[in-house]
Write a protein that holds these residues in place. Structure first.
Motif, PDB file in Angstrom:
ATOM      1  N   MET A   1       0.809  -1.218   0.000  1.00 40.48           N
ATOM      2  CA  MET A   1       0.000   0.000   0.000  1.00 40.48           C
ATOM      3  C   MET A   1       0.842   1.267   0.000  1.00 40.48           C
ATOM      4  N   HIS A   2       0.536   2.145  -0.948  1.00 40.79           N
ATOM      5  CA  HIS A   2       1.025   3.534  -0.875  1.00 40.79           C
ATOM      6  C   HIS A   2       0.018   4.271  -0.009  1.00 40.79           C
ATOM      7  N   ALA A   3       0.393   4.482   1.243  1.00 39.18           N
ATOM      8  CA  ALA A   3      -0.545   4.995   2.235  1.00 39.18           C
ATOM      9  C   ALA A   3      -0.357   6.493   2.459  1.00 39.18           C
ATOM     10  N   GLU A   4      -1.057   7.280   1.671  1.00 40.39           N
ATOM     11  CA  GLU A   4      -1.152   8.730   1.881  1.00 40.39           C
ATOM     12  C   GLU A   4      -2.543   9.124   1.424  1.00 40.39           C
ATOM     13  N   ASN A   5      -3.173  10.040   2.149  1.00 37.95           N
ATOM     14  CA  ASN A   5      -4.512  10.485   1.780  1.00 37.95           C
ATOM     15  C   ASN A   5      -4.406  11.490   0.626  1.00 37.95           C
ATOM     16  N   GLY A   6      -4.541  10.967  -0.594  1.00 35.63           N
ATOM     17  CA  GLY A   6      -4.296  11.769  -1.795  1.00 35.63           C
ATOM     18  C   GLY A   6      -5.300  12.885  -2.007  1.00 35.63           C
ATOM     19  N   LEU A   7      -6.550  12.676  -1.624  1.00 30.83           N
ATOM     20  CA  LEU A   7      -7.565  13.720  -1.826  1.00 30.83           C
ATOM     21  C   LEU A   7      -7.261  14.925  -0.936  1.00 30.83           C
ATOM     22  N   ALA A   8      -6.893  14.643   0.307  1.00 28.17           N
ATOM     23  CA  ALA A   8      -6.576  15.736   1.238  1.00 28.17           C
ATOM     24  C   ALA A   8      -5.292  16.455   0.798  1.00 28.17           C
ATOM     25  N   ILE A   9      -4.309  15.681   0.352  1.00 28.58           N
ATOM     26  CA  ILE A   9      -3.059  16.296  -0.133  1.00 28.58           C
ATOM     27  C   ILE A   9      -3.361  17.263  -1.274  1.00 28.58           C
ATOM     28  N   ASP A  10      -4.224  16.848  -2.189  1.00 27.81           N
ATOM     29  CA  ASP A  10      -4.499  17.688  -3.354  1.00 27.81           C
ATOM     30  C   ASP A  10      -5.160  19.012  -2.977  1.00 27.81           C
ATOM     31  N   VAL A  11      -5.960  19.007  -1.910  1.00 31.88           N
ATOM     32  CA  VAL A  11      -6.571  20.265  -1.450  1.00 31.88           C
ATOM     33  C   VAL A  11      -5.468  21.224  -0.992  1.00 31.88           C
ATOM     34  N   LEU A  12      -4.579  20.735  -0.141  1.00 28.99           N
ATOM     35  CA  LEU A  12      -3.512  21.617   0.358  1.00 28.99           C
ATOM     36  C   LEU A  12      -2.568  22.054  -0.761  1.00 28.99           C
ATOM     37  N   ALA A  13      -2.341  21.147  -1.709  1.00 28.80           N
ATOM     38  CA  ALA A  13      -1.438  21.483  -2.819  1.00 28.80           C
ATOM     39  C   ALA A  13      -2.050  22.605  -3.670  1.00 28.80           C
ATOM     40  N   GLU A  14      -3.336  22.493  -3.928  1.00 29.32           N
ATOM     41  CA  GLU A  14      -4.005  23.515  -4.735  1.00 29.32           C
ATOM     42  C   GLU A  14      -3.984  24.866  -3.999  1.00 29.32           C
ATOM     43  N   GLN A  15      -4.251  24.820  -2.695  1.00 28.12           N
ATOM     44  CA  GLN A  15      -4.248  26.070  -1.919  1.00 28.12           C
ATOM     45  C   GLN A  15      -2.856  26.706  -1.892  1.00 28.12           C
ATOM     46  N   ALA A  16      -1.817  25.870  -1.805  1.00 33.57           N
ATOM     47  CA  ALA A  16      -0.447  26.404  -1.799  1.00 33.57           C
ATOM     48  C   ALA A  16      -0.155  27.110  -3.123  1.00 33.57           C
ATOM     49  N   VAL A  17      -0.536  26.488  -4.213  1.00 33.08           N
ATOM     50  CA  VAL A  17      -0.264  27.081  -5.532  1.00 33.08           C
ATOM     51  C   VAL A  17      -1.051  28.380  -5.691  1.00 33.08           C
ATOM     52  N   GLU A  18      -2.285  28.397  -5.196  1.00 30.28           N
ATOM     53  CA  GLU A  18      -3.095  29.633  -5.266  1.00 30.28           C
ATOM     54  C   GLU A  18      -2.428  30.779  -4.499  1.00 30.28           C
TER      55      GLU A  18
ATOM     56  N   ARG B   1       8.939  23.368 -12.923  1.00 23.43           N
ATOM     57  CA  ARG B   1       9.636  24.596 -12.498  1.00 23.43           C
ATOM     58  C   ARG B   1       8.648  25.645 -11.960  1.00 23.43           C
ATOM     59  N   ASP B   2       7.466  25.711 -12.560  1.00 23.57           N
ATOM     60  CA  ASP B   2       6.506  26.745 -12.135  1.00 23.57           C
ATOM     61  C   ASP B   2       5.455  26.225 -11.164  1.00 23.57           C
ATOM     62  N   ASP B   3       5.459  24.928 -10.942  1.00 26.41           N
ATOM     63  CA  ASP B   3       4.399  24.337 -10.103  1.00 26.41           C
ATOM     64  C   ASP B   3       4.898  22.985  -9.588  1.00 26.41           C
ATOM     65  N   PHE B   4       5.128  22.928  -8.280  1.00 22.74           N
ATOM     66  CA  PHE B   4       5.726  21.699  -7.721  1.00 22.74           C
ATOM     67  C   PHE B   4       4.887  20.462  -8.005  1.00 22.74           C
ATOM     68  N   ARG B   5       3.585  20.642  -8.307  1.00 25.04           N
ATOM     69  CA  ARG B   5       2.735  19.474  -8.562  1.00 25.04           C
ATOM     70  C   ARG B   5       3.119  18.760  -9.849  1.00 25.04           C
ATOM     71  N   ALA B   6       3.834  19.468 -10.718  1.00 22.24           N
ATOM     72  CA  ALA B   6       4.207  18.864 -12.002  1.00 22.24           C
ATOM     73  C   ALA B   6       5.617  18.260 -11.978  1.00 22.24           C
ATOM     74  N   ILE B   7       6.267  18.284 -10.828  1.00 26.75           N
ATOM     75  CA  ILE B   7       7.609  17.662 -10.745  1.00 26.75           C
ATOM     76  C   ILE B   7       7.420  16.147 -10.663  1.00 26.75           C
ATOM     77  N   PRO B   8       8.024  15.377 -11.563  1.00 26.26           N
ATOM     78  CA  PRO B   8       7.882  13.921 -11.433  1.00 26.26           C
ATOM     79  C   PRO B   8       8.453  13.450 -10.094  1.00 26.26           C
ATOM     80  N   ASN B   9       7.708  12.600  -9.436  1.00 23.99           N
ATOM     81  CA  ASN B   9       8.066  12.151  -8.075  1.00 23.99           C
ATOM     82  C   ASN B   9       9.077  11.017  -8.140  1.00 23.99           C
ATOM     83  N   GLY B  10      10.189  11.173  -7.497  1.00 22.80           N
ATOM     84  CA  GLY B  10      11.101  10.039  -7.396  1.00 22.80           C
ATOM     85  C   GLY B  10      12.532  10.433  -7.131  1.00 22.80           C
ATOM     86  N   ILE B  11      13.229   9.533  -6.435  1.00 24.34           N
ATOM     87  CA  ILE B  11      14.663   9.666  -6.156  1.00 24.34           C
ATOM     88  C   ILE B  11      15.319   8.387  -6.669  1.00 24.34           C
ATOM     89  N   GLY B  12      16.470   8.515  -7.277  1.00 25.87           N
ATOM     90  CA  GLY B  12      17.214   7.325  -7.720  1.00 25.87           C
ATOM     91  C   GLY B  12      18.170   6.896  -6.627  1.00 25.87           C
TER      92      GLY B  12
END
Ligand code: DUC
Ligand code: ZN
Ligand code: ZN
Length: 469
Positions: free
Chosen positions: A188-205, A337-348
């Motif tokens: 399981m990838h255990a993170e509440n994605g719906l709640a995260i998206d609310v805060l992410a949208e508010q941060a960008v606004e 670069r202009d919106d952290f939501r568009a940064i591909p997620n991952g570390i090598g």
């Protein structure tokens, strides 16, 4: 062809002792006491003697969580199976379990076949697959049974990434019930994605678009809530549960409570969550994009690192994997670069796990046998690969690493072998170094050179997890 490894200290999950290891072809055939009569006769009959004086002799690492060539966020993870598995070998990992991906509306069967095609004939080391189910429906549930018969015995679900991978609670419960019937493990990838998206949208606004905000909006509470929910659903669904890439103390607490109550719940963490943090690594303007991954790095103003190391000792965290998901800064991380939501997620990091967790031994956090257990033995058991992988004993594959505890070096983008234009681990000083790596009896790293070959790695049809009850 018989090879004898002598003069080394053999480390397994149960101890560290001077011993000699006899290999016949691809397989370990004996572990012998130095100076014994059998050891002398093994030496007399060996075609090659490998001198491991001053070295640890450990089972090859098993990285149960990688994403070679993962399509994500409008781009594709920058290591393919050829390069990524070669980098793994450089770092003493001789088995990976990668994730095939299915999204809603796609056929699980077709998706899995695409992953077979990507990996076949490419890998330097042996490999297996988990299956991501991004669209739980009647057909994909049925397909899970067929996959278990083919050696894909674990399925990853997401409580994050709404509209991409997220399964709702009903879908999760149905997949867990299916797993309870066919013996599979639910990851399981255990993170509440719906709640995260609310805060992410508010941060960008508010104009807060820098990478650091990725770390700030993906709150520890959201990881802990989802971990708790997943545990409750697994209890009702009667399925074993494995939480991937756990990063927050609060989530670990949920796992510990469940385990104390006897639940069949396991958790994995990754080196990035043991060493890196939001303030020092993500709060550096756009350079912080290198550290955008999910779950995210956590704040240094709490005690996540200490708690995770403790969890590794107490076995509330039983596996260290990498979640290797590399993206270059150029053309990939730059997409956000202009919106952290568009940064591909991952570390090598597939190349550095064994060294980074060995630092836990150096720093007194874990013992040598626990290092081996976390990085090889338990992942092999967890994912149905034991005792072929993950240990040094007669009958096991001769996947062996000779590790030099006395060599020191510094990780850099300039000396790594992953296909990345940066390193999340730049400047990390490492005590210890991979000396020699064998995959099924064949030496693939020695004298600081790669001597393996593309396509040597074989597909591993996995059994059920050893931890099923
Ligand atoms: N987390 C990442 O950081 N990358 C890929 C998918 C995931 O869950
Ligand atoms: Zn994940
Ligand atoms: Zn992952």
């Amino acid at each position: 062809m018989k090879k004898l490894i002598k003069n080394g200290t053999v480390i397994t999950s149960t101890g560290a002792d001077p011993a000699e290891v006899l290999i016949d072809g691809e397989t370990i055939v004996a572990v012998l006491q130095p100076g014994s009569e059998v050891a002398a006769s093994a030496e007399a009959g060996a075609d090659e003697i490998i001198d491991a004086s001053g070295l640890y002799v450990i089972p090859g690492g098993v990285d149960g969580h990688t994403h070679m060539e993962l399509p994500f966020g409008g781009t594709v993870a920058s290591d393919d199976f050829e390069n990524g598995t070669r980098a793994a070998a450089w770092g003493g990992t001789t088995t990976i379990v990668d994730f095939a991906v299915q999204r809603a509306g796609e056929s699980v069967r077709d998706c899995l076949d695409q992953w077979f095609a990507k990996a076949e004939g490419k890998c330097a080391i042996d490999y297996g697959f988990h299956q991501i189910i991004g669209g739980v429906d009647d057909q994909s549930l049925k397909d899970m049974d067929a996959l278990v018969d083919e050696g894909i015995t674990s399925f990853k679900l997401f409580m994050a990434y709404p509209g991409v991978f997220l399964s709702d609670d009903g879908q999760i419960l149905r997949a867990m019930q299916q797993a309870a019937g066919n013996g599979a493990l639910i990851m399981m990838h255990a993170e509440n994605g719906l709640a995260i998206d609310v805060l992410a949208e508010q941060a960008v606004e508010r104009g807060e678009t820098d990478p650091v905000n990725h770390g700030l909006v993906r709150r520890a509470e959201f990881e802990s809530e989802a971990t708790h929910r997943a545990i409750q659903l697994a209890k009702v669904g009667a399925a074993p549960l494995y939480i991937v890439h756990l990063s927050a103390s609060e989530a670990l607490e949920q796992v510990a409570i469940a385990r104390d109550r006897g639940a069949n719940v396991f958790a994995e963490t990754c080196p990035q969550y043991l060493y890196l943090n939001v303030e020092d690594h993500m709060d550096r303007g756009f350079d912080g994009a290198a550290y955008v991954c999910s779950t995210p790095l956590r704040t240094k103003h709490a005690h996540h690192h200490e708690d995770l190391w403790k969890g590794l000792r107490t076995n509330d965290l039983s596996v260290v994997a990498t979640d290797h998901c590399p993206f270059c800064m150029k053309d990939q991380k730059e997409l956000g670069r202009d919106d952290f939501r568009a940064i591909p997620n991952g570390i090598g990091g597939v190349e550095h796990r064994m060294d980074l967790i060995y630092q836990g031994v150096v720093n007194g956090e874990i013992t040598l046998p626990r290092w081996v257990e976390l990085c090889a033995t338990t992942p092999a058991r967890m994912f149905g690969l034991y005792p072929k992988k993950g240990t040094i004993q007669p009958g096991a594959d001769a996947d062996i690493v000779l590790y030099d505890p006395n060599r020191t070096w510094t990780i850099s983008e300039e000396n790594h072998h992953m296909n990345m234009d940066h390193s999340a681990w730049e400047g990390f000083e490492i005590n210890g170094h991979v000396h020699t790596v064998m995959s099924r009896g064949r030496v693939i790293i020695e004298n600081d050179s790669y001597t393996g070959s593309t396509g040597h790695g074989q597909y591993l049809r996995r059994g059920l997890s050893d931890y099923l009850i």
